[in-house]
Structure formats: C-alpha cells, structure tokens
Design a protein around this motif. Sequence first.
Motif, PDB file in Angstrom:
ATOM      1  N   LEU A 146       0.831  -1.215   0.000  1.00 37.36           N
ATOM      2  CA  LEU A 146       0.000   0.000   0.000  1.00 37.36           C
ATOM      3  C   LEU A 146       0.862   1.261   0.000  1.00 37.36           C
ATOM      4  O   LEU A 146       0.593   2.215  -0.734  1.00 37.36           O
ATOM      5  CB  LEU A 146      -0.936  -0.010   1.206  1.00 37.36           C
ATOM      6  CG  LEU A 146      -2.050  -1.059   1.163  1.00 37.36           C
ATOM      7  CD1 LEU A 146      -2.836  -1.050   2.456  1.00 37.36           C
ATOM      8  CD2 LEU A 146      -2.959  -0.815  -0.019  1.00 37.36           C
ATOM      9  N   ILE A 147       1.900   1.275   0.827  1.00 33.15           N
ATOM     10  CA  ILE A 147       2.770   2.461   0.896  1.00 33.15           C
ATOM     11  C   ILE A 147       3.496   2.663  -0.431  1.00 33.15           C
ATOM     12  O   ILE A 147       3.613   3.800  -0.921  1.00 33.15           O
ATOM     13  CB  ILE A 147       3.765   2.325   2.076  1.00 33.15           C
ATOM     14  CG1 ILE A 147       3.005   2.416   3.399  1.00 33.15           C
ATOM     15  CG2 ILE A 147       4.856   3.376   2.007  1.00 33.15           C
ATOM     16  CD1 ILE A 147       3.847   2.131   4.619  1.00 33.15           C
ATOM     17  N   ILE A 148       3.964   1.582  -1.049  1.00 30.82           N
ATOM     18  CA  ILE A 148       4.663   1.705  -2.332  1.00 30.82           C
ATOM     19  C   ILE A 148       3.703   2.187  -3.416  1.00 30.82           C
ATOM     20  O   ILE A 148       4.073   3.028  -4.256  1.00 30.82           O
ATOM     21  CB  ILE A 148       5.322   0.356  -2.703  1.00 30.82           C
ATOM     22  CG1 ILE A 148       6.493   0.084  -1.756  1.00 30.82           C
ATOM     23  CG2 ILE A 148       5.794   0.347  -4.144  1.00 30.82           C
ATOM     24  CD1 ILE A 148       7.068  -1.314  -1.853  1.00 30.82           C
ATOM     25  N   LEU A 170       8.632  17.061  -2.875  1.00 32.67           N
ATOM     26  CA  LEU A 170       9.109  16.863  -1.493  1.00 32.67           C
ATOM     27  C   LEU A 170       8.390  15.696  -0.821  1.00 32.67           C
ATOM     28  O   LEU A 170       9.014  14.860  -0.151  1.00 32.67           O
ATOM     29  CB  LEU A 170       8.914  18.141  -0.678  1.00 32.67           C
ATOM     30  CG  LEU A 170       9.845  19.304  -1.003  1.00 32.67           C
ATOM     31  CD1 LEU A 170       9.535  20.494  -0.107  1.00 32.67           C
ATOM     32  CD2 LEU A 170      11.285  18.882  -0.829  1.00 32.67           C
ATOM     33  N   SER A 171       7.071  15.618  -0.994  1.00 31.92           N
ATOM     34  CA  SER A 171       6.327  14.520  -0.368  1.00 31.92           C
ATOM     35  C   SER A 171       6.671  13.181  -1.022  1.00 31.92           C
ATOM     36  O   SER A 171       6.662  12.142  -0.364  1.00 31.92           O
ATOM     37  CB  SER A 171       4.829  14.774  -0.427  1.00 31.92           C
ATOM     38  OG  SER A 171       4.360  14.642  -1.743  1.00 31.92           O
ATOM     39  N   ALA A 222       9.750   6.269   3.222  1.00 36.45           N
ATOM     40  CA  ALA A 222       8.793   5.423   3.944  1.00 36.45           C
ATOM     41  C   ALA A 222       8.591   4.081   3.232  1.00 36.45           C
ATOM     42  O   ALA A 222       8.479   3.035   3.892  1.00 36.45           O
ATOM     43  CB  ALA A 222       7.458   6.152   4.082  1.00 36.45           C
ATOM     44  N   ALA A 223       8.573   4.099   1.904  1.00 34.38           N
ATOM     45  CA  ALA A 223       8.399   2.856   1.149  1.00 34.38           C
ATOM     46  C   ALA A 223       9.596   1.933   1.325  1.00 34.38           C
ATOM     47  O   ALA A 223       9.442   0.713   1.459  1.00 34.38           O
ATOM     48  CB  ALA A 223       8.177   3.164  -0.329  1.00 34.38           C
ATOM     49  N   ASP A 256      10.946  -3.506   6.483  1.00 36.20           N
ATOM     50  CA  ASP A 256      10.147  -4.045   7.574  1.00 36.20           C
ATOM     51  C   ASP A 256       9.652  -5.451   7.235  1.00 36.20           C
ATOM     52  O   ASP A 256       9.631  -6.333   8.092  1.00 36.20           O
ATOM     53  CB  ASP A 256       8.968  -3.118   7.857  1.00 36.20           C
ATOM     54  CG  ASP A 256       8.103  -3.626   8.992  1.00 36.20           C
ATOM     55  OD1 ASP A 256       8.666  -4.027  10.032  1.00 36.20           O
ATOM     56  OD2 ASP A 256       6.870  -3.615   8.846  1.00 36.20           O
ATOM     57  N   VAL A 257       9.275  -5.674   5.982  1.00 38.23           N
ATOM     58  CA  VAL A 257       8.837  -7.012   5.563  1.00 38.23           C
ATOM     59  C   VAL A 257       9.987  -7.996   5.739  1.00 38.23           C
ATOM     60  O   VAL A 257       9.816  -9.083   6.291  1.00 38.23           O
ATOM     61  CB  VAL A 257       8.358  -7.011   4.089  1.00 38.23           C
ATOM     62  CG1 VAL A 257       8.068  -8.419   3.607  1.00 38.23           C
ATOM     63  CG2 VAL A 257       7.145  -6.137   3.940  1.00 38.23           C
TER      64      VAL A 257
END
Length: 180
Positions: free
Chosen positions: A79-81, A107-108, A115-116, A122-123
């Motif tokens: 979802l984040i990606i 910038l975002s 974050a991605a 994290d996975v």
Amino acid sequence: MGTAERYEAPTAGDAAHQRVQRSPEALDHDIPASRGGPEPAGRATAEEQPPYRPLWIEEPARRRRMPDPVRTAAVRAVLIIAVTLIQAMVAFLCTLAGSWLAFPMVLSSVASTVAATWAALDVWVTRQVWNQRNGVVSVPSSTARALRRERRRARRQARAAERAQRRIQRRGGAGQLSHP
C-alpha cells in the motif's frame, strides 16, 4: 426440444452428477451428442451418461502461506509503495504542467520513497524475526526442527516415567518385584 425432455428427473443424490454428452461439432453446450442415429423420444438412461467430472480439481499450494505478521507487513508495504508511485506520477505531471503544486509533491514523494523503503525493509526484518522465533520448516536440516524433535522425545520420556510411577503407586508397593 426442451430441457425436461432431454434429462431424467434428478433424484436427491444425482442432482450434482447430471451432465449431457456433447458432440465435438456441437457449438452450443446444450446440444447433446447423437449416438449413431436420431435421439430416442424417451428419456436418456443413466448408463449413457459419463461419470461425474468436477469443474476444477483442488491442487495443493506450491508454497506455504506466509505467517500473519509477515503478510501484514507485506500488505502495508504494498500500500505504501502504491501511494508513493501515485505521488511520484502526480509530481511528474504537475512539473510538466508548471503547477505550483509540483514542488510540494516532489518533497512529499521523496519522503514517501523513504517510507516505502522502510516498509520493504520491515517485511524483510519481520520475516527474519519470525523464522528465527518459530524455526524454518522448509529446510530439512533445520535446527529448529531438531530442537522440536528433542523436546518431543523428552516430553514422551517424562510422560512414560510419570505413568510408570503412577502404576507403581497404584499397586501399593515401593517397586518390589516379589514379596518375601
């Protein structure tokens, strides 16, 4: 010819097993195959119908299902990606259009890329931690499997010793083989 004329009246157990044999040249699935002549005016017998064939056959999964924590992390990462890719595309289109929104979107997008990357890591970390805690079952020489085997053997021996002790206590003796 209607459906009622083509099929026998199904019984309770035969409802799922009804099937009409089709000729190879029949384009419509409802056209039955002819058997060397015109179809009899009566009803088809059960001997003429081929055995029941299911629509699909269940096959065992090639790979084991991911553990719940790993699957949760993977869904979150996907979802984040996806959001990151959408943000990058919007930033690109805003840049082409010369919109004032281009700079904040770039910038975002950079922050979203960080974050991605974190989510993908994290996975990987969650999977490693799960494997370390629960053991790797897919590898035959797994140390976790050997440890489980040893624990099972120790539990069996403890249960057997406990049963033997209870048996001795039930007999009322202190393990004597014979009475003098």
